[in-house]
Every structure is written in C-alpha cells, then in structure tokens.
Write an enzyme that holds these catalytic residues in place. Structure first.
Site, PDB file in Angstrom:
ATOM      1  N   LYS A   1       0.765  -1.180   0.030  1.00  0.00           N
ATOM      2  CA  LYS A   1      -0.083  -0.171  -0.060  1.00  0.00           C
ATOM      3  C   LYS A   1       0.890   1.099   0.043  1.00  0.00           C
ATOM      4  CE  LYS A   1      -4.589  -1.295   1.568  1.00  0.00           C
ATOM      5  NZ  LYS A   1      -5.565  -0.889   2.493  1.00  0.00           N
TER       6      LYS A   1
ATOM      7  N   LYS B   1      -4.706  -8.422  -6.564  1.00  0.00           N
ATOM      8  CA  LYS B   1      -5.916  -9.024  -5.766  1.00  0.00           C
ATOM      9  C   LYS B   1      -6.872  -7.487  -6.096  1.00  0.00           C
ATOM     10  CE  LYS B   1      -6.528  -6.778  -1.113  1.00  0.00           C
ATOM     11  NZ  LYS B   1      -7.886  -6.184  -1.279  1.00  0.00           N
TER      12      LYS B   1
ATOM     13  N   LYS C   1     -10.329  -2.146  -3.162  1.00  0.00           N
ATOM     14  CA  LYS C   1     -11.385  -0.866  -3.417  1.00  0.00           C
ATOM     15  C   LYS C   1     -10.349   0.241  -3.633  1.00  0.00           C
ATOM     16  CE  LYS C   1     -14.066  -1.817   0.831  1.00  0.00           C
ATOM     17  NZ  LYS C   1     -12.860  -1.929   1.968  1.00  0.00           N
TER      18      LYS C   1
HETATM   19  P1  ATP Z   1      -8.668  -1.490   0.627  1.00  0.00           P
HETATM   20  O1  ATP Z   1      -7.972  -1.347  -0.749  1.00  0.00           O
HETATM   21  O2  ATP Z   1      -9.251  -0.087   1.040  1.00  0.00           O
HETATM   22  O3  ATP Z   1      -7.599  -2.105   1.616  1.00  0.00           O
HETATM   23  P2  ATP Z   1     -10.090  -3.795   0.430  1.00  0.00           P
HETATM   24  O4  ATP Z   1     -10.775  -4.228  -1.012  1.00  0.00           O
HETATM   25  O5  ATP Z   1      -8.752  -4.694   0.749  1.00  0.00           O
HETATM   26  O6  ATP Z   1     -10.071  -2.294   0.376  1.00  0.00           O
HETATM   27  P3  ATP Z   1     -11.039  -4.336   3.048  1.00  0.00           P
HETATM   28  O7  ATP Z   1     -11.951  -3.470   3.807  1.00  0.00           O
HETATM   29  O8  ATP Z   1      -9.646  -4.028   3.495  1.00  0.00           O
HETATM   30  O9  ATP Z   1     -11.270  -4.221   1.613  1.00  0.00           O
HETATM   31  O10 ATP Z   1     -10.885  -5.771   3.359  1.00  0.00           O
HETATM   32  C1  ATP Z   1     -12.323  -6.490   3.816  1.00  0.00           C
HETATM   33  C2  ATP Z   1     -12.469  -7.907   3.640  1.00  0.00           C
HETATM   34  O11 ATP Z   1     -12.331  -8.236   2.541  1.00  0.00           O
HETATM   35  C3  ATP Z   1     -11.155  -8.436   4.317  1.00  0.00           C
HETATM   36  O12 ATP Z   1     -11.653  -9.700   4.988  1.00  0.00           O
HETATM   37  C4  ATP Z   1     -10.155  -8.875   3.038  1.00  0.00           C
HETATM   38  O13 ATP Z   1      -9.276  -9.839   3.455  1.00  0.00           O
HETATM   39  C5  ATP Z   1     -11.454  -9.189   2.042  1.00  0.00           C
HETATM   40  N1  ATP Z   1     -10.814  -9.020   0.711  1.00  0.00           N
HETATM   41  C6  ATP Z   1     -10.529  -7.900   0.199  1.00  0.00           C
HETATM   42  N2  ATP Z   1     -10.149  -7.783  -0.953  1.00  0.00           N
HETATM   43  C7  ATP Z   1     -10.314  -9.193  -1.364  1.00  0.00           C
HETATM   44  C8  ATP Z   1     -10.150 -10.085  -2.492  1.00  0.00           C
HETATM   45  N3  ATP Z   1      -9.635  -9.486  -3.673  1.00  0.00           N
HETATM   46  N4  ATP Z   1     -10.245 -11.377  -2.565  1.00  0.00           N
HETATM   47  C9  ATP Z   1     -10.753 -11.857  -1.411  1.00  0.00           C
HETATM   48  N5  ATP Z   1     -10.983 -11.422  -0.355  1.00  0.00           N
HETATM   49  C10 ATP Z   1     -10.745  -9.847  -0.269  1.00  0.00           C
HETATM   50 MG    MG Z   2      -7.754  -4.165   2.499  1.00  0.00          MG
END
Ligand code: ATP
Ligand code: MG
Length: 330
Positions: free
Chosen positions: A112, A195, A198
């Site tokens: 990040k 991955k 968001k």
């Molecule tokens: P950010 O980029 O802001 O970190 P994020 O998409 O990683 O957002 P989080 O709120 O950090 O979302 O994570 C919420 C949940 O979703 C966590 O349990 C994380 O492991 C899961 N998660 C996030 N991205 C993925 C993905 N691509 N595949 C499976 N699980 C995911």
């Molecule tokens: Mg995340």
C-alpha cells in the site's frame, strides 16, 4: 457458542466481489452457529486521507450493504468501530507490545505504501495491523473470517495475544483465521496478478455500480490469447478468476463450467457471467436502497450494535488496564 469478529473498511462507494466472496459471504454463514461481531472499521479507513462528508456517507452505505447481504442485527452485533472507543485504547496498548521490526515485516504495508507518494504514507498505515489485532482481541474472538491478504495480520494478532498472556497472565483468546479455499483471493479484472481492491477501481466489480456497467467490465476483462475455457491459475489467471467468480455465484463447480463451455469462445462465457452478476446484484441493490431510505432505523441498528459491542469491549479493556498496572479511578 464460539465467537467471530471481522471488519470491513468504508474506503469506497461500494464493496466489491472480492470482499463478498472472500469474506462477507462467510460473515453471513457464520451467524448461524457463532456469536458474531461485525464492524465497519472507520478508524482503519483514515489511515489514508478521507473526505469527511464522503466518509460519513460511505460508513452508512457500508452498514446498509452488510444488512442487504444478510447480516441480521438481531443475531449479530453490527457496529461502527469509532462508536466503541476501546478499539483505539487497546490499540495503543498493543502498539507498545509490538516490535518496530515486527511491524515492518507486514507485506500489506509495503504494497500500500508503494502505491502512494512517500509524504502521504501515514504512521497509521504502518500501525494498522496492530489496531486490527486490538479489534479482534477485544472481543475474545475464536475465528476471524477474512480474505487471504489478511493471513499475516492474523499471525501478528496471535503473536501479540501470546506475548500479553505470557508477560502478564492468560487474558486473550487466540484467534484463528477463517479463510475459505477457492475464493480467498479474487483478482483484479484488468490485472489478474493483483488482488481486486477498493483502492483500485478499474478492475473491480462493485455491488452498487450500474449492473450493466459491471457486465461490460466483465466482457472487457483481461484474459489470454488461447481460446480454451479451462482453470489454470498459473497460465490462465484471468479466465481462472472468472471461473471462480462464476462458480461461486451459481453453485456450479468449475469442472461443470468447463464442460458446459467446451468449444465455446471467451465472448459467450463472459457474456453469460455478466448476466449472472446482473441477476445477483440487482436484488441486493434494491435492499441497500431501502435500508438507506430509513435513516432512523439504520441509526437505531448502529446504536444498538455499539452498545452491545461496548459491553464486551469494556470488560476486556478493564482487565488489560489492571494487569498492566494502570491505577484504577472513580
Ligand atoms: P482497501 O483497498 O481499502 O484495503 P479492500 O478491498 O482490501 O480495501 P478491506 O475493507 O480492506 O477491503 O477488506 C475487507 C475484507 O475483504 C477483508 O477480509 C479482506 O481480506 C477481504 N478482501 C479484500 N479484497 C479481497 C479479494 N480481492 N479477494 C478476497 N477477499 C478480499
Ligand atoms: Mg484491504
């Protein structure tokens, strides 16, 4: 009943398919036989800069999405992290228990922080996994349903719990990561090596986006130059990711889908998956809208959740403060 805890950040206008398949679907399922605590982690969200009005709105929309996906506020404790001050309080204690080098080994921070200009990388982004440890330990959670990217943070949480327990006396339950094989890492549609995230909007399928736009994103997903629809994560990452998504939204196995699409082109396959996604998100979007329309009810749900969460969190924090040697007051 065993206890589960998990959280999701209000860092975007919508959750995405990775959040759902990697984590939120398990949140819903685990409610049946667990004492569940689920939170929208706004303290974590501010580890990167957030616009205040947008953060407020995204926090509400996050709660509404969790309800629409099937989190039942009667059975589960659904709350907003900043409504429970014990998270920040235990977070500080945990920071003082963590080695600087230990925190520096967290790979998510490396990923990040590499995406931002150095002057925008906050200390909060660095200490984020330690606050996450506090989130989990406050509730004495046995299981934590998360995606694969959180595995290392769960290991840190266990290390910190062990350290506290042996330095003072048994206090914290050791939590286990609940990571579901197959969907623990959904990949970005434009970059199937990364991955879905968001923070990277181009390649994500959002729950709340126009369903037709999502179908279009699937049609333009990056694949490969072959023509065969076959699961091969190493050589055909794009198609394999789409197969995983298709399979988990329909309940058909990957093998069934390979047979069904034998001899067909990527175009037909992607078009059908687009339809699957449209059918899946449309009723969810209707539910989100109705939760957002009733502001008073949403507020009440958050308030009740925060009260129940505080009840548990305050007990853990009181024990911790006492063991550390903080003087009692009042
Ligand atoms: P950010 O980029 O802001 O970190 P994020 O998409 O990683 O957002 P989080 O709120 O950090 O979302 O994570 C919420 C949940 O979703 C966590 O349990 C994380 O492991 C899961 N998660 C996030 N991205 C993925 C993905 N691509 N595949 C499976 N699980 C995911
Ligand atoms: Mg995340």
């Amino acid at each position: 009943r065993p206890r589960v805890l998990s959280g999701i950040q209000p860092t975007a206008d919508s959750f995405h398919l990775g959040n759902y398949l990697g984590a939120l679907r398990q949140w819903v399922a685990l409610q049946d036989d667990h004492d569940a605590f689920y939170c929208v982690v706004d303290l974590h969200a501010i580890t990167v800069e957030q616009n205040p009005a947008e953060l407020r709105q995204r926090t509400r929309v996050s709660v509404a999405q969790l309800l629409a996906l099937g989190i039942d506020p009667e059975r589960s404790t659904l709350f907003v992290q900043s409504h429970v001050p014990e998270h920040a309080q235990l977070g500080w204690v945990m920071q003082c228990l963590t080695g600087f080098g230990e925190a520096g080994r967290m790979t998510q921070f490396k990923d990040k922080s590499a995406r931002q200009a150095a002057e925008h990388v906050s200390v909060g982004l660095f200490t984020y996994p330690i606050l996450q440890a506090a989130d989990i330990l406050l509730y004495q959670a046995n299981r934590v349903p998360v995606g694969e990217d959180q595995r290392q943070h769960l290991e840190l949480t266990r290390d910190l719990a062990n350290r506290f327990n042996s330095r003072y006396s048994p206090t914290f339950t050791l939590p286990e990561a609940h990571i579901v094989k197959g969907t623990a890492k959904i990949y970005d549609l434009q970059d199937p090596a990364a991955k879905m995230s968001k923070s990277v909007p181009a390649g994500m399928i959002e729950l709340l986006a126009d369903p037709k736009a999502s179908a279009k994103k699937i049609r333009s997903a990056v694949t490969d130059t072959e023509r065969e629809i076959r699961f091969d994560a190493e050589h055909k990452a794009g198609i394999s990711n789409l197969l995983t998504i298709y399979s988990s939204l329909t309940g058909k196995t990957v093998a069934e889908l390979e047979t069904q699409y034998a001899g067909q082109g990527y175009g037909d396959f992607k078009k059908d998956l687009g339809e699957v996604v449209i059918e899946w998100v449309t009723p969810i979007q209707d539910k989100v809208k109705s939760y957002l329309d009733d502001k008073a009810e949403l507020d009440k749900i958050m308030q009740r959740g925060a009260e129940r969460a505080r009840h548990v969190a305050a007990r853990t924090l009181a024990k911790v403060y006492k063991k550390i040697g903080f003087l009692p007051h009042g």
